[in-house]
Design a protein around this motif. Structure first.
Motif: not given
Length: 210
Positions: A1-8, A27-35, A185-192
Motif C-alpha cells: 500500500m503506497n502513501f497516497e492510497k493509505y491517506i485517501n 486500512v490497518m490489516i491490508p497495510f500491515l500484511e504488505t509489511l 505529510s510523508d516525512k516519516y512514512w518510510e521510517k514508520i
C-alpha cells in the motif's frame, strides 16, 4: 500500500464513517500484511474474556484488555503447534480521547510481548521492552500546524461571550483535539514502515511505569 492510497483511505473514513473497526479492517490489516510478509496478521478484537474457556491460549496475548490486532507466526485459534507472538497493535480513531485507558492497554500488552504499537492511523507510537526497560518513540504523518476554534460561551452580563481555543498538531494518539482536517505529510512514512517491519526502534526515550 503506497502513501497516497493509505491517506485517501484514512481521510475517507475520518470524514465519512469514523468508526474504529473501519480503520482496523479496511486500512490497518491490508497495510500491515504488505509489511509483515511471512507472518500472520490476526484480528483478535473479538477474542474477549469469554474465550478463555474455549480452549485457546488467550492469556498469551490478552488479559483484562483485548488487543485489536496480533502479528504472529504459526497462528491457529485452537493451537496444534507453538505460536510465536511478535507484536500487538491497538487502534484508535483520530478523534479518540481515552489516553489513560490506551496507556493501560499498552502497559498490559507489554507483559505479553516485547513490541506494542498504538496508532490512530495518523500518529504511530511504538513501545519496545528490553531488559525490563520500555523504550518509546512516536512519529506522525501529520504536518505541524495549528487551528483556532471560536465557540459561543455562556452569557456574561447579558452579552454573549466568545471563547477561543488553539489546537496544535500533530499530537499523540488519543490527544488529537478539535475537528480540523488532517494535513498529511510523508516525512516519516518510510521510517514508520521500517519500524513496523523490523519490530525495533531507536532507543530514544525510556518509559518508566509504576
Amino acid at each position: 500500500m503506497n502513501f497516497e492510497k493509505y491517506i485517501n483511505l484514512v481521510t475517507w473514513f475520518f470524514e465519512n464513517d469514523n468508526r474504529e473497526e473501519n480503520y482496523q479492517n479496511r486500512v490497518m490489516i491490508p497495510f500491515l500484511e504488505t509489511l509483515c510478509t511471512g507472518f500472520d496478521v490476526v484480528d483478535t478484537s473479538m477474542l474477549t474474556k469469554e474465550w478463555d474457556e474455549r480452549g485457546i491460549e488467550r492469556h498469551k496475548f490478552a488479559g483484562l484488555y483485548t488487543p485489536d490486532l496480533l502479528i504472529a507466526s504459526n497462528w491457529k485459534l485452537h493451537k496444534t503447534e507453538k505460536v510465536d507472538y511478535k507484536s500487538l497493535i491497538e487502534i484508535k480513531t483520530p478523534t479518540a480521547q481515552d489516553r489513560k485507558h490506551a496507556e493501560s492497554e499498552v502497559k498490559e500488552y507489554l507483559d505479553k510481548v516485547s513490541f506494542v504499537v498504538l496508532t490512530d492511523c495518523v500518529t504511530w507510537e511504538f513501545y519496545m521492552k528490553e531488559n525490563e526497560q520500555i523504550y518509546y518513540s512516536f512519529y506522525s504523518l501529520e504536518q505541524e500546524h495549528k487551528t483556532t476554534h471560536i465557540e459561543k460561551n455562556k452569557r456574561y452580563r447579558k452579552k454573549l461571550k466568545l471563547r477561543s481555543t488553539v489546537y496544535n498538531y500533530p499530537a499523540q494518539v488519543c490527544k488529537r483535539e478539535g475537528t480540523a482536517s488532517i494535513v498529511w505529510s510523508d516525512k516519516y512514512w518510510e521510517k514508520i514502515k521500517k519500524i513496523i517491519a523490523s519490530r525495533s526502534i531507536d532507543k530514544e526515550k525510556v518509559i518508566v511505569w509504576q
